[in-house]
Design a protein around this motif. Structure first.
Motif, PDB file in Angstrom:
ATOM      1  N   TYR A 155      30.585 -82.262  35.019  1.00  0.00           N
ATOM      2  CA  TYR A 155      30.782 -82.310  33.559  1.00  0.00           C
ATOM      3  C   TYR A 155      30.005 -81.224  32.818  1.00  0.00           C
ATOM      4  CZ  TYR A 155      26.166 -84.142  32.431  1.00  0.00           C
ATOM      5  OH  TYR A 155      24.819 -84.268  32.253  1.00  0.00           O
ATOM      6  N   ASP A 156      28.845 -80.826  33.358  1.00  0.00           N
ATOM      7  CA  ASP A 156      28.022 -79.830  32.657  1.00  0.00           C
ATOM      8  C   ASP A 156      28.073 -78.462  33.334  1.00  0.00           C
ATOM      9  OD1 ASP A 156      26.652 -80.593  34.913  1.00  0.00           O
ATOM     10  OD2 ASP A 156      24.682 -80.658  33.940  1.00  0.00           O
ATOM     11  N   LEU A 157      29.077 -78.258  34.179  1.00  0.00           N
ATOM     12  CA  LEU A 157      29.200 -76.974  34.880  1.00  0.00           C
ATOM     13  C   LEU A 157      30.403 -76.181  34.378  1.00  0.00           C
ATOM     14  CD1 LEU A 157      28.461 -78.205  38.525  1.00  0.00           C
ATOM     15  CD2 LEU A 157      26.855 -77.388  36.791  1.00  0.00           C
ATOM     16  N   HIS A 158      31.040 -76.675  33.342  1.00  0.00           N
ATOM     17  CA  HIS A 158      32.216 -76.003  32.787  1.00  0.00           C
ATOM     18  C   HIS A 158      31.837 -75.279  31.496  1.00  0.00           C
ATOM     19  CE1 HIS A 158      35.534 -77.366  35.342  1.00  0.00           C
ATOM     20  NE2 HIS A 158      34.829 -78.462  35.526  1.00  0.00           N
ATOM     21  N   ASP A 159      32.017 -73.956  31.483  1.00  0.00           N
ATOM     22  CA  ASP A 159      31.720 -73.196  30.265  1.00  0.00           C
ATOM     23  C   ASP A 159      32.976 -72.558  29.680  1.00  0.00           C
ATOM     24  OD1 ASP A 159      32.247 -71.319  32.167  1.00  0.00           O
ATOM     25  OD2 ASP A 159      30.272 -70.368  32.114  1.00  0.00           O
ATOM     26  N   TRP A 160      34.134 -72.910  30.226  1.00  0.00           N
ATOM     27  CA  TRP A 160      35.363 -72.278  29.732  1.00  0.00           C
ATOM     28  C   TRP A 160      36.407 -73.280  29.238  1.00  0.00           C
ATOM     29  CZ3 TRP A 160      40.265 -72.119  32.457  1.00  0.00           C
ATOM     30  CH2 TRP A 160      41.252 -71.389  31.761  1.00  0.00           C
ATOM     31  N   VAL A 161      36.639 -74.372  29.976  1.00  0.00           N
ATOM     32  CA  VAL A 161      37.727 -75.281  29.577  1.00  0.00           C
ATOM     33  C   VAL A 161      37.397 -76.006  28.274  1.00  0.00           C
ATOM     34  CG1 VAL A 161      38.671 -75.667  31.894  1.00  0.00           C
ATOM     35  CG2 VAL A 161      36.834 -77.155  31.038  1.00  0.00           C
ATOM     36  N   ASP A 162      38.457 -76.390  27.576  1.00  0.00           N
ATOM     37  CA  ASP A 162      38.306 -77.107  26.313  1.00  0.00           C
ATOM     38  C   ASP A 162      37.787 -78.527  26.512  1.00  0.00           C
ATOM     39  OD1 ASP A 162      39.486 -75.047  24.610  1.00  0.00           O
ATOM     40  OD2 ASP A 162      41.367 -75.527  25.651  1.00  0.00           O
ATOM     41  N   GLU A 163      38.212 -79.125  27.620  1.00  0.00           N
ATOM     42  CA  GLU A 163      37.852 -80.532  27.809  1.00  0.00           C
ATOM     43  C   GLU A 163      37.615 -80.826  29.278  1.00  0.00           C
ATOM     44  OE1 GLU A 163      41.436 -82.523  26.413  1.00  0.00           O
ATOM     45  OE2 GLU A 163      42.213 -82.571  28.479  1.00  0.00           O
ATOM     46  N   VAL A 164      36.726 -81.798  29.511  1.00  0.00           N
ATOM     47  CA  VAL A 164      36.470 -82.293  30.864  1.00  0.00           C
ATOM     48  C   VAL A 164      37.030 -83.710  30.977  1.00  0.00           C
ATOM     49  CG1 VAL A 164      34.595 -83.187  32.326  1.00  0.00           C
ATOM     50  CG2 VAL A 164      34.515 -80.835  31.471  1.00  0.00           C
TER      51      VAL A 164
END
Lengths: 336, 336
Positions: free
Chosen positions: A204-213
C-alpha cells in the motif's frame, strides 16, 4: 451481551484494532487514493464503517454478489468489479438498477463484449507479473479500442502485483512493484483514461504512481500478512472453546477447524501453543513450553493464517472491545 | 433448467453417482450398521435422500447446528453428536424439544457434567490413535460411571481411527483398524452398553466388530479419498467458467478459488490440466499436454481435494444428471 456468552466458534473483530487500521491507511492513502477491497471481509456493515470513518467512497469487489450487496447498502458511488465476468445477464441487471456506478475489469474480446452489452464502464486489466487474469501490456490498447468502439467508457488500467505482495523483504517488494508498474504504465500509455489502479495491503505504501490502491486485508489482518511488519494490528480472531485436553499426552483440542479457517496459508495460530493439526471441527494443539494446557471449557482466541477465506466460512462478525460485545455484522456478501 | 444456466461457481452433485454410492454402502452396511455422517454434506435434503434410498435412520453429527437441522427435518430417530460440547444451554434446548433421540460423545468429567445436565444420553469417546478427543481406554469406565451416577444412560463407546483412514495401503489400513479396535474393545469391556461405533469412508469395510460405522464422504467423494481405490464414484464437482486464457503464456483461469474449495488436502483438480495455484476467486491452470487451453466462457467441472470443507463454503447443492438440473438442495446445516 458478553463475549463469553457467544457460541463457538465465533469470528471476533477487535473494534480498536480495526479503527487503528482504518486510521493508519486513511492517513497514508486518503479518500479516493484507496479503494477498499470488500473480498477480504464480505460485510456491507463493515464497508459502511470504513466509508464513514476512513472517508473512502469507492470500493473494490471480486464477485457480482459483492457489487450487488454494496448497491443494496447504498455504497455504490464507484464500484469496481476487479475481476472478469462472463455473466452478462447478472451484470446487466446490476447496471440497469441505475443506483450506482459500475466498472468492470476486462482482458479479452469476450469480456469486453459482455461488459459492453451490459452497459458497464470498463478498466483494462493488465498482467503485471501474477500468473492470472490480465492482457499483455502490448494488447491493452486494442482491448480499450474494442470497448470504445462498442460505446463504452474506458476508465483506464489496473494491474495486480499479487506475486510480490507477500514478500517479507521490503526492498524486494519495492523493486518488484516498480517493475510491475512499468508494465502498467506501458499499458496506460496505450489505453489512456483517468484511472490507474493496483496494489494490495502488502504494497500500500510502495506505490508512487497509481491513483488508487486496492487493499482489504489491512482492516482485519492475519498471521501471514503479519510477517511483513506492516503498521496494521491483528483485528480478527476466532473465538473457540477447549473441548478436550490430555495432559498425559501433551495436547488439547479447540472446537474450530477446517470449516472455520481458510487453510491455504497454513494452520491458524494460538498464543503460547504450537498448533499440531486441524480437522473439520477441531484444532489439536500442543502444551506450552512450561508443559501447561488449558482446562476443558477455556475460551481461546485463535488467529487465522489467511483472512479472506476464513471470513467466507462465517455468518457474522462480532465486534468486540475486550470482553464486551459491541455489535454483530452479517457477512452478507459471501457466496457469489 | 439446464446446468449451463447456473451462475458459477456452483456445487454440482451427480445424481447417478450419488445413488450408486448410497447403494454400494447400503449393501455393505445396511440399516443401522451405518450411521451416515452429515458433516460431509451439511444438507438435510441430502440426509433425507440417504434415509429414503439407503434405509439408514441413525445419523452422525459434528455440530449442534447439524443436530438441530436434522431434528427440524424429522430425521431425529437416533442422532449422535460425535463430538464433545461445552454448550450446555444449546444442548439442553435440543434435548427438551423431545422430538428425537440425542446422544453425545463425552471424554471428561466436564463434558459428562454438561451432557448429564442437558439430559442427553452419552457415548464414551475413546482415543484409539488419532491425536484429538477421546479418553484413554483405561479411563473409559470411570467416565461411564460418572454419567450413570448422574442418571444418564451410557449407550457404549466410540473411537475414531482418523489417523489411518486415508492410508492408501489397504493392508496397512486393515492392520491399523484392528489395532485401534483392540483399544476400543478394552474400553467397551469397562463401559458396557449396547453400542460400539467407529470408522469412516476409508475403513467402512474393514470393521468386523463394531455395530456401526460413521461415514459421510462416500456419498459425494473427493480426489483425496479417490486415491484409496474404493468402490465409490466422484459425485461432487464445482462448476466453473473460464474467465481468462493466455495461450502465449500457457495458462487459463477459472472463476473458483480459495472460497469455493477446502484447501487442506491441496488443490482441486481439472481433467487434462494441471492446476498451477488457487487465489481467492480464481484457479490458474496450465495447458493440456497437447498445448490446448479452453476458450474464455468454457464451463469446466473441477474436483475438490476435500469434500467436507468444500461443501461448507456453498449455499446450495445442485443435483444434476448430465446437463440437466434435477433439484437444488440447500446446504442448510453449515455454520455452528
Amino acid at each position: 451481551m458478553s463475549v463469553t456468552d457467544l457460541p463457538t466458534p465465533a469470528l471476533l473483530v477487535d473494534a480498536d484494532a480495526l479503527d487503528h487500521n482504518i486510521d493508519v491507511m486513511a492517513a497514508a492513502r486518503p479518500g479516493a487514493a484507496l479503494r477498499p477491497h470488500v473480498k477480504a471481509f464480505k460485510s456491507s456493515a463493515l464497508a459502511r464503517h470504513v466509508a464513514a470513518r476512513g472517508g473512502h467512497r469507492s470500493f473494490c469487489c471480486a464477485t457480482l454478489r459483492e457489487v450487488e450487496g454494496l448497491l443494496d447498502a447504498d455504497l455504490g458511488d464507484d464500484l469496481l468489479l476487479a475481476n472478469e465476468t462472463l455473466d452478462g445477464d447478472r451484470l446487466a441487471g446490476l447496471v440497469a438498477r441505475d443506483d450506482g456506478r459500475i466498472t468492470v475489469a476486462v482482458d479479452s474480446p469476450e469480456t469486453v463484449a459482455v461488459a459492453a452489452a451490459a452497459g458497464a464502464e470498463v478498466l483494462v486489466d493488465v498482467d503485471v507479473g501474477l500468473p492470472r487474469c490480465g492482457c499483455l501490456p502490448s494488447e491493452a490498447g486494442e482491448i480499450a479500442d474494442r470497448a470504445r468502439a462498442a460505446g463504452r467508457r474506458v476508465r483506464g488500467v489496473m494491474g495486480y502485483e499479487g506475486h510480490v505482495v507477500g514478500n517479507p523483504d521490503r526492498a524486494a517488494r519495492t523493486a518488484e512493484v516498480a517493475r510491475s508498474m512499468a508494465l502498467l504504465r506501458e499499458a496506460h500509455d496505450a489505453v489512456g483514461g483517468g484511472l490507474t489502479s493496483a496494489g494490495a495491503t502488502g504494497t500500500y505504501d510502495l506505490h508512487d504512481w497509481v491513483d488508487e490502491v486496492q487493499a482489504g486485508s489491512y482492516l482485519l489482518m492475519d498471521s501471514h500478512y503479519d510477517q511483513l511488519g506492516l503498521p496494521f494490528r491483528q483485528a480478527l480472531t476466532v473465538l473457540t472453546t477447549v473441548v478436550s485436553t490430555s495432559p498425559s499426552k501433551g495436547w488439547a483440542v479447540a472446537d474450530a477447524g477446517l470449516k472455520a479457517f481458510g487453510m491455504d496459508h497454513g494452520n491458524p495460530s494460538i498464543d503460547d501453543h504450537e498448533v499440531f493439526f486441524c480437522s473439520d471441527e477441531h484444532t489439536t494443539f500442543l502444551a506450552a513450553d512450561d508443559g501447561s494446557l488449558p482446562a476443558v471449557g477455556t475460551r481461546l482466541r485463535m488467529v487465522p493464517a489467511h483472512v479472506d477465506p476464513t471470513v467466507a466460512y462465517h455468518e457474522v462478525l462480532h465486534v468486540v472491545r475486550g470482553g464486551e460485545l459491541l455489535d454483530t455484522w452479517p457477512v452478507d456478501l459471501r457466496g457469489w
